[in-house]
Design an enzyme around this catalytic site. Sequence first.
Site, PDB file in Angstrom:
ATOM      1  N   GLU A   1       0.850  -1.204   0.000  1.00 32.13           N
ATOM      2  CA  GLU A   1       0.000   0.000   0.000  1.00 32.13           C
ATOM      3  C   GLU A   1       0.882   1.249   0.000  1.00 32.13           C
ATOM      4  O   GLU A   1       0.610   2.218  -0.712  1.00 32.13           O
ATOM      5  CB  GLU A   1      -0.905   0.023   1.241  1.00 32.13           C
ATOM      6  CG  GLU A   1      -1.972  -1.054   1.286  1.00 32.13           C
ATOM      7  CD  GLU A   1      -3.264  -0.688   0.549  1.00 32.13           C
ATOM      8  OE1 GLU A   1      -3.231   0.212  -0.317  1.00 32.13           O
ATOM      9  OE2 GLU A   1      -4.298  -1.328   0.827  1.00 32.13           O
TER      10      GLU A   1
ATOM     11  N   ASN B   1       1.273   4.010  -3.003  1.00 30.15           N
ATOM     12  CA  ASN B   1       1.081   5.442  -2.731  1.00 30.15           C
ATOM     13  C   ASN B   1       2.282   6.257  -3.213  1.00 30.15           C
ATOM     14  O   ASN B   1       2.144   7.345  -3.778  1.00 30.15           O
ATOM     15  CB  ASN B   1       0.895   5.682  -1.230  1.00 30.15           C
ATOM     16  CG  ASN B   1      -0.535   5.433  -0.796  1.00 30.15           C
ATOM     17  OD1 ASN B   1      -1.402   5.171  -1.609  1.00 30.15           O
ATOM     18  ND2 ASN B   1      -0.767   5.518   0.509  1.00 30.15           N
TER      19      ASN B   1
ATOM     20  N   ARG C   1      -7.896   5.421 -10.708  1.00 27.81           N
ATOM     21  CA  ARG C   1      -9.036   4.542 -10.414  1.00 27.81           C
ATOM     22  C   ARG C   1      -9.182   3.466 -11.480  1.00 27.81           C
ATOM     23  O   ARG C   1      -9.531   2.322 -11.188  1.00 27.81           O
ATOM     24  CB  ARG C   1     -10.338   5.347 -10.326  1.00 27.81           C
ATOM     25  CG  ARG C   1     -10.489   6.019  -8.976  1.00 27.81           C
ATOM     26  CD  ARG C   1     -11.655   6.988  -8.972  1.00 27.81           C
ATOM     27  NE  ARG C   1     -11.306   8.142  -8.177  1.00 27.81           N
ATOM     28  CZ  ARG C   1     -11.560   8.243  -6.873  1.00 27.81           C
ATOM     29  NH1 ARG C   1     -12.185   7.279  -6.247  1.00 27.81           N
ATOM     30  NH2 ARG C   1     -11.188   9.306  -6.201  1.00 27.81           N
TER      31      ARG C   1
HETATM   32  N1  LIG Z   1       3.126   9.479  -0.446  1.00 26.52           N
HETATM   33  C1  LIG Z   1       2.137  10.359  -0.573  1.00 26.52           C
HETATM   34  N2  LIG Z   1       2.382  11.600  -1.086  1.00 26.52           N
HETATM   35  C2  LIG Z   1       1.385  12.499  -1.224  1.00 26.52           C
HETATM   36  N3  LIG Z   1       0.098  12.250  -0.893  1.00 26.52           N
HETATM   37  C3  LIG Z   1      -0.202  11.041  -0.396  1.00 26.52           C
HETATM   38  C4  LIG Z   1       0.792  10.036  -0.211  1.00 26.52           C
HETATM   39  N4  LIG Z   1       0.180   8.936   0.319  1.00 26.52           N
HETATM   40  C5  LIG Z   1      -1.108   9.236   0.449  1.00 26.52           C
HETATM   41  N5  LIG Z   1      -1.357  10.506   0.037  1.00 26.52           N
HETATM   42  C6  LIG Z   1      -2.658  11.213   0.083  1.00 26.52           C
HETATM   43  O1  LIG Z   1      -3.511  10.569   1.003  1.00 26.52           O
HETATM   44  C7  LIG Z   1      -4.711  10.123   0.338  1.00 26.52           C
HETATM   45  C8  LIG Z   1      -5.188   8.827   0.973  1.00 26.52           C
HETATM   46  O2  LIG Z   1      -4.225   7.792   0.736  1.00 26.52           O
HETATM   47  P1  LIG Z   1      -4.738   6.281   0.736  1.00 26.52           P
HETATM   48  O3  LIG Z   1      -3.591   5.407   0.434  1.00 26.52           O
HETATM   49  O4  LIG Z   1      -5.494   6.033   1.995  1.00 26.52           O
HETATM   50  O5  LIG Z   1      -5.810   6.257  -0.444  1.00 26.52           O
HETATM   51  P2  LIG Z   1      -5.558   6.263  -2.021  1.00 26.52           P
HETATM   52  O6  LIG Z   1      -4.128   5.968  -2.317  1.00 26.52           O
HETATM   53  O7  LIG Z   1      -6.114   7.524  -2.571  1.00 26.52           O
HETATM   54  O8  LIG Z   1      -6.466   5.036  -2.485  1.00 26.52           O
HETATM   55  P3  LIG Z   1      -6.166   3.476  -2.210  1.00 26.52           P
HETATM   56  O9  LIG Z   1      -4.999   3.399  -1.298  1.00 26.52           O
HETATM   57  O10 LIG Z   1      -7.424   2.946  -1.613  1.00 26.52           O
HETATM   58  O11 LIG Z   1      -5.880   2.895  -3.535  1.00 26.52           O
HETATM   59  C9  LIG Z   1      -4.326  10.002  -1.119  1.00 26.52           C
HETATM   60  O12 LIG Z   1      -5.426  10.061  -1.995  1.00 26.52           O
HETATM   61  C10 LIG Z   1      -3.379  11.203  -1.266  1.00 26.52           C
HETATM   62  O13 LIG Z   1      -4.115  12.398  -1.372  1.00 26.52           O
HETATM   63 MG   LIG Z   2      -3.202   4.300  -1.431  1.00 25.28          MG
END
Ligand SMILES: Nc1ncnc2c1ncn2[C@@H]1O[C@H](COP(=O)(O)OP(=O)(O)OP(=O)(O)O)[C@@H](O)[C@H]1O
Ligand SMILES: [Mg+2]
Lengths: 140, 116
Positions: A48, A52, A101
């Site tokens: 995860e 990210n 997505r």
């Molecule tokens: N390394 C990062 N740098 C910048 N923003 C981040 C980072 N990690 C997370 N975020 C921000 O936090 C939000 C939530 O992260 P999260 O991993 O919970 O969800 P996601 O990545 O959007 O979706 P999913 O993990 O369910 O595929 C992201 O949409 C983004 O805006």
């Molecule tokens: Mg994520």
Amino acid sequence: MEPLKLHFDVSGSDFTCAGEASGNIKKALKEIGFSAALTRNVAIAVYEGEINMVIHGGGGQIDVEITPECISIVLADQGPGIPDIALAMQEGYSTAPENVRQLGFGAGMGLPNIKKYTDEMIIESEVGKGTTIRLKVFPQ
Amino acid sequence: MKIREIKNILDAELICGENFLDNEVFTACGSDMMSDVLAYVKEQAVLLSGLVNPQVVRTAEMMDMKCIVFVRGKHPDLDMIELAEERDIVLLGTRLEMFTSCGLLYKNGLKGGSGI
Ligand SMILES: Nc1ncnc2c1ncn2[C@@H]1O[C@H](COP(=O)(O)OP(=O)(O)OP(=O)(O)O)[C@@H](O)[C@H]1O
Ligand SMILES: [Mg+2]
């Protein structure tokens, strides 16, 4: 015992390779002999974080230190940073664009899932500078 | 249920993993959203998906899944097949859609994550 140290550079432009580091970490934990359940939990959390790092953070570095008592993982990127960490930690909050997505991500579940599968999770982030996530799992 | 039976029930093409067709699996999940698979799936051994990219294989890898069924006639590329082969994951492809595929497997005894 000396901790086993692993380092990985994660490309920010190659979605295809995202998960390579997590896969290698999983393999290492399995080889050391940690339980299947613990190995899976750590793998999911790191994956995860790695995803990210690729889709939000523009790539970065993953450093792992493994001892029998503690698995420590630091995920660092030099991307845009997270303006509101509490908001980002909420289930369902996501800024992922439509193209992410379509790749099967962007449900806003990643950060909460990392928390669920680790014993310690610290996020440090500065807008414009980057994000560092420190994770610890205690096998006992 | 043996993975071989899944192949038969869904009239699926075997893409890779012939050596593992006699492995037993008991539970499955269906999703095009890997985020949800990572967040909600527990011990399911089979992933049905209409999404085709390497992260589907990687998600299955992280979760110790044994078999991926691509529905709606979706077909993985060579890189994905190689990724799955290296990880001992069986890939199947069926022309059936998601709902029908899940329904047929469920009717034949495969369970969901909650054991129901
Ligand atoms: N390394 C990062 N740098 C910048 N923003 C981040 C980072 N990690 C997370 N975020 C921000 O936090 C939000 C939530 O992260 P999260 O991993 O919970 O969800 P996601 O990545 O959007 O979706 P999913 O993990 O369910 O595929 C992201 O949409 C983004 O805006
Ligand atoms: Mg994520």
